[in-house]
Design a protein around this motif. Structure first.
Motif, PDB file in Angstrom:
ATOM      1  N   ASN A   1      -5.429  -2.370  -5.531  1.00 16.66           N
ATOM      2  CA  ASN A   1      -5.021  -1.153  -6.222  1.00 16.66           C
ATOM      3  C   ASN A   1      -4.872  -1.283  -7.733  1.00 16.66           C
ATOM      4  OD1 ASN A   1      -4.450   0.680  -3.802  1.00 16.66           O
ATOM      5  ND2 ASN A   1      -3.271  -1.155  -3.270  1.00 16.66           N
TER       6      ASN A   1
ATOM      7  N   SER B   1      -2.058  -6.487  -2.245  1.00 20.49           N
ATOM      8  CA  SER B   1      -2.143  -5.027  -2.296  1.00 20.49           C
ATOM      9  C   SER B   1      -2.205  -4.524  -3.727  1.00 20.49           C
ATOM     10  CB  SER B   1      -0.939  -4.409  -1.590  1.00 20.49           C
ATOM     11  OG  SER B   1      -0.909  -3.005  -1.763  1.00 20.49           O
TER      12      SER B   1
ATOM     13  N   VAL C   1       2.154   1.764  -3.553  1.00 21.29           N
ATOM     14  CA  VAL C   1       1.077   2.239  -4.438  1.00 21.29           C
ATOM     15  C   VAL C   1       0.825   3.726  -4.226  1.00 21.29           C
ATOM     16  CG1 VAL C   1      -1.397   2.071  -4.905  1.00 21.29           C
ATOM     17  CG2 VAL C   1      -0.032  -0.001  -4.645  1.00 21.29           C
TER      18      VAL C   1
ATOM     19  N   ASP D   1       0.831  -1.207   0.000  1.00 18.76           N
ATOM     20  CA  ASP D   1       0.000   0.000   0.000  1.00 18.76           C
ATOM     21  C   ASP D   1       0.864   1.255   0.000  1.00 18.76           C
ATOM     22  OD1 ASP D   1      -2.213  -1.622   0.042  1.00 18.76           O
ATOM     23  OD2 ASP D   1      -2.626  -1.367   2.185  1.00 18.76           O
TER      24      ASP D   1
END
Length: 340
Positions: free
Chosen positions: A263, A258, A233, A230
């Motif tokens: 995402n 993730s 991203v 995360d």
């Protein structure tokens, strides 16, 4: 109800107490007819041997202690399975302790196994355990390091060349033309982290325009991998790595979750990933993960064989068995390959 004793079994079978003891411990010394008579008496009376008393007399038990870093990691559960199989073959049992990467818990299990007078201890240590293992050795308890080595310590070990494994993983990513490499895992005190990172650095150093970023996590879990993903991203695309070497497969699984499930980043087009251990889940992930394979069950089996060999004198103490890692290529890196 009073407990049934060896004397009760002897009386029922019409043999001496010594004969019952031989049937329980050295049946080859007793005729098959007598063995059958004593076993029938044991079954009829419901006799259960007092192994604690037996090991006090013998000075040791049939058990071996195994301390692993994280039993929730399939690598260590597979390792424990291999150790138990080898112990079964030799009439021993494995007592399993999970340190959970906590030095205090590790010390607790080492104390417990010493008190239980186990035949040997197998340990994947959190930190420096040389002094503790020396104390066990002085008590006549064999100790073997698992997934770790202490060169020159005199303790036998079974491990995989993690430096070579880290180098293998990153060389593969570099062969794809990736140059912004990130190493994700931790904590940095774990020897697995240190060795795999060293291998990654060796690979990157051989390619002038390649860089290596280290993203340390608190532990080697899926949740930590997802959190690291995360964070990646959240960066601008130009600031993201184009390839990741995860310190183990659990971290790699979190990264995949993730990027793909949360995402929408394309693997391996935008970010390629290599994990480590090649656990079963790596091949069955939503995007099957390229991983560096360790022979986990073989490591556990070999460690037990070293303990037994040291006890019976057939294997010299201080022997290091080092397996070579193997790269298993799957969908997280199956992009176009370019020459270095």
């Amino acid at each position: 109800m009073a407990s049934i004793s060896v004397r009760d079994v002897a009386a029922r079978a019409r043999v001496s107490v010594g004969t019952v003891s031989n049937v329980l411990n050295r049946p080859e010394r007793v005729s098959s007819e007598t063995v059958e008579r004593v076993q029938n008496a044991i079954a009829e009376l419901g006799f259960v041997r007092n192994d604690a008393a037996r090991q006090l007399r013998a000075g040791s038990s049939r058990a071996m202690g195994l301390v692993v870093l994280d039993i929730s990691n399939p690598f260590f559960s597979d390792l424990a399975r291999g150790a138990q199989q080898a112990a079964d073959d030799n009439g021993s049992v494995i007592l399993l302790g999970n340190s959970d990467q906590d030095a205090r818990r590790e010390g607790f299990y080492l104390d417990l196994f010493e008190e239980q007078r186990v035949r040997g201890v197998l340990i994947s240590p959190v930190g420096d355990v040389g002094e503790r293992l020396s104390r066990l050795k002085a008590r006549g308890i064999a100790a073997v390091l698992v997934d770790h080595r202490i060169p020159g310590s005199g303790f036998s070990s079974v491990s995989v060349d993690d430096v070579a494994g880290g180098q293998l993983a990153v060389e593969h990513l570099l062969s794809m033309g990736r140059r912004r490499i990130a190493f994700v895992g931790g904590p940095s005190t774990l020897h697995q982290f240190i060795d795999r990172l060293e291998g990654a650095r060796l690979a990157v150093a051989a390619v002038p325009d390649a860089t290596l970023e280290v993203l340390e996590t608190e532990s080697l879990t899926i949740l930590e991998g997802r959190a690291a993903g995360d964070g990646i991203v959240g960066r601008a695309p130009a600031d993201r790595p184009d390839a990741i070497f995860a310190a183990n497969d659990l971290v790699a699984l979190g990264l995949v979750q993730s990027f793909v499930m949360g995402n929408g980043l394309a693997i391996p087009e935008e970010i390629a990933i290599v994990g480590y251990d090649d656990i079963d889940f790596a091949g069955s992930a939503v995007v099957p993960i390229t991983s560096v394979r360790q022979p986990s069950e073989l490591i556990g089996r070999t460690a037990v064989e070293l303990v037994i060999g040291e006890i019976d004198g057939t294997i010299e103490k201080g022997r290091d068995v080092v397996f070579q890692p193997e790269l298993v290529i799957r969908a997280t890196t199956t992009g176009p390959v370019t020459a270095l």
